[in-house]
Motif scaffolding. Structure first.
Motif, short mmCIF file in Angstrom:
data_model
loop_
_atom_site.label_atom_id
_atom_site.label_comp_id
_atom_site.label_asym_id
_atom_site.label_seq_id
_atom_site.Cartn_x
_atom_site.Cartn_y
_atom_site.Cartn_z
N UNK A 70 0.84 -1.11 0.13
CA UNK A 70 0.01 0.04 -0.04
C UNK A 70 0.68 1.30 -0.04
N UNK A 71 0.20 2.31 -0.33
CA UNK A 71 0.93 3.70 -0.62
C UNK A 71 -0.09 4.76 0.01
N UNK A 72 0.56 5.77 0.55
CA UNK A 72 -0.24 7.15 0.99
C UNK A 72 -0.91 7.68 -0.23
N UNK A 73 -2.11 8.14 -0.02
CA UNK A 73 -2.80 8.92 -1.10
C UNK A 73 -1.77 10.01 -1.71
N UNK A 74 -2.22 10.41 -3.09
CA UNK A 74 -1.25 11.33 -3.98
C UNK A 74 -2.08 12.39 -4.08
N UNK A 75 -2.79 13.08 -3.27
CA UNK A 75 -3.45 14.17 -3.46
C UNK A 75 -2.76 15.68 -3.44
N UNK A 76 -1.56 15.81 -2.80
CA UNK A 76 -0.76 16.98 -2.73
C UNK A 76 -0.52 17.43 -3.83
N UNK A 77 -0.56 19.01 -3.59
CA UNK A 77 0.17 19.80 -4.75
C UNK A 77 1.37 19.62 -5.00
N UNK A 78 1.95 19.63 -6.33
CA UNK A 78 3.25 19.70 -6.42
C UNK A 78 3.72 18.69 -7.30
N UNK A 79 2.86 17.65 -7.72
CA UNK A 79 3.57 16.55 -8.77
C UNK A 79 3.42 17.25 -10.12
N UNK A 80 4.54 16.89 -10.71
CA UNK A 80 4.75 17.27 -12.03
C UNK A 80 4.37 16.47 -13.23
N UNK A 81 3.61 15.29 -12.67
CA UNK A 81 3.15 14.27 -13.58
C UNK A 81 1.98 13.52 -12.94
N UNK A 344 12.21 11.58 1.01
CA UNK A 344 11.39 11.63 -0.18
C UNK A 344 10.03 11.07 0.00
N UNK A 345 9.61 10.27 0.98
CA UNK A 345 8.07 9.50 1.20
C UNK A 345 6.97 10.51 1.46
N UNK A 346 6.04 10.15 1.03
CA UNK A 346 4.82 10.96 1.38
C UNK A 346 4.90 12.49 0.71
N UNK A 347 5.48 12.65 -0.17
CA UNK A 347 5.86 13.96 -0.69
C UNK A 347 5.41 14.19 -2.33
N UNK A 348 5.10 15.14 -2.90
CA UNK A 348 4.84 15.23 -4.32
C UNK A 348 6.34 14.82 -5.06
N UNK A 349 6.22 14.28 -6.13
CA UNK A 349 7.34 14.05 -6.93
C UNK A 349 8.31 13.09 -6.14
N UNK A 350 7.59 12.14 -5.32
CA UNK A 350 8.48 11.02 -4.73
C UNK A 350 9.27 10.19 -5.77
N UNK A 351 10.50 9.97 -5.41
CA UNK A 351 11.43 9.08 -6.48
C UNK A 351 12.34 8.49 -5.77
N UNK A 352 12.88 7.35 -6.79
CA UNK A 352 13.78 6.47 -6.16
C UNK A 352 14.94 6.54 -7.31
N UNK A 353 16.25 6.53 -7.12
CA UNK A 353 17.19 6.60 -8.03
C UNK A 353 17.56 5.03 -8.56
#
Length: 373
Positions: A70-81, A344-353
């Motif tokens: 599971x993941x947290x919702x992705x309703x935060x502002x700031x996602x670029x995609x 980086x978790x629970x934030x907009x534009x979460x990423x892994x390298x």
């Protein structure tokens, strides 16, 4: 293969508290297609399930790789995609859950074909839970089923993002929602009503006082702060200024150092709430989440194994919590170790390298070779 798997994991929204049949079904089909023994374990909710897969003989002790789907919702502002479409940009792979913690799941799954070819003498198990982000609600059911799934494991690696460094300890947590019900009335005649907010203030004062008292200890210098804590996070009540409020709710949480029960930290607050019944108020207490602290000994065989596999010294403690404490509570050695950065978790534009995924995959394959020896 890791990125391909991560792409379809991210494309399955699997938000905590919602049905997860799609992601569990795809993972189960993938593992079975490579010869793994898979058990899908429905939870009491009826629309969510844990998954337990075994590569190698289940009747001898092995290692568990643990993660949550599971993941947290992705309703935060700031996602670029679109957060549920994996986006590559240079060395970064963006999407909800890429760090927390579908990156680890992708590495574990990408290793399955190679692990299956190794003819493991000791098994590697994949234990994927549901609703971790909603308070570790799914994994207790899987832990309870473990005796019927495999021989007692020698260790559990929980792949939460840690920079692929073993984490030996984290605090435990308990959270609850409190409700006080009074009697509404006009504010000009407060004597005819029962003010739920006024009643709740005594409960909140108890929470604040108890939280301050915890600063005296017990202390554990591995943590920041080194004491257990208690805070009020949300309060709501009232409908209008000139109406005696008949309902007030609050949400509180406690975080406990190793050796302290987080549930026990909330008991003085619960007792103060319950006492309001004698004053004519209705009350309710609902536990929102609870998991114990983790405290693995630095000299344990599991800590040494993870240090050898990763080439990194273990981190004494972290401030976030995981399911590892629940495995330890069940009598299993557990450690946290996974790719990515928890910041980086629970934030907009979460990423892994990409390099983080490659390093994690290499660790799992190295573990497989040891289990084959």
């Amino acid at each position: 293969m890791v990125e391909e798997i991560l792409a379809w994991l991210v494309a399955c929204p699997s938000v905590a508290g919602t049905p997860n049949g799609e992601i569990v079904g795809r993972i189960a089909a993938f593992c079975r297609s490579h010869g793994a023994t898979v058990r899908v374990l429905p939870g009491p909710e009826g629309d969510r399930a844990n998954l337990f897969a075994t590569i190698g003989p289940a009747d001898v002790p092995g290692i568990v790789l643990s993660g949550h789907t599971d993941v947290v919702p992705a309703g935060e502002e700031g996602w670029r995609s679109d957060p549920f479409v994996l986006r590559a940009e240079g060395e970064r792979l963006y999407g909800r859950g890429t760090t927390d913690m579908k990156g680890f799941l992708a590495c574990a799954l990408a290793a399955v074909p190679a692990l299956a070819r190794l003819d493991l003498a000791r098994p590697l198990h994949l234990a994927f839970s549901y609703d971790e982000e909603a308070g570790c609600r799914g994994v207790p059911h899987m832990i309870a089923a473990l005796p019927g799934l495999c021989a007692p494991p020698t260790g559990v690696v929980v792949g939460e993002p840690s920079g692929l460094r073993g984490v030996l300890a984290h605090k435990g947590k308990a959270a609850a929602r409190l409700e006080v019900r009074g009697r509404a009335g006009h504010s000009s005649r407060p004597d005819l009503g029962r003010n739920a907010i006024h009643a709740m203030t005594g409960v909140l004062a108890e929470a604040v006082a108890h939280g301050r008292a915890l600063e005296a200890g017990p202390l554990d210098a591995r943590f920041e702060p080194p004491w257990s804590s208690l805070q009020v996070g949300l309060v709501s009540g009232g409908r209008a200024l000139n109406v005696v409020p008949d309902l007030c709710t609050a949400e509180i949480e406690a975080r406990a150092v190793a050796g302290v029960s987080p549930r026990a930290l909330l008991e003085p607050v619960r007792a103060r709430l319950t006492a309001l019944e004698g004053e004519g108020f209705g009350v309710a207490w609902r536990e929102l989440s609870a998991y114990p602290a983790l405290g693995l000994e630095p000299g344990s065989a599991l800590a040494a194994l993870v240090a050898e596999l990763t080439g990194h010294a273990a981190v004494p403690a972290v401030s976030y919590g995981t399911e590892a404490g629940l495995f330890q509570e069940a009598g299993l050695d557990a450690i946290v170790c996974g790719p990515g950065d928890i910041a980086r978790a629970h934030r907009p534009d979460e990423y892994v390298e990409r390099a983080e995924l490659a390093e994690c995959l290499a660790m799992i394959l190295s573990l497989g070779r040891r289990l084959a020896a």
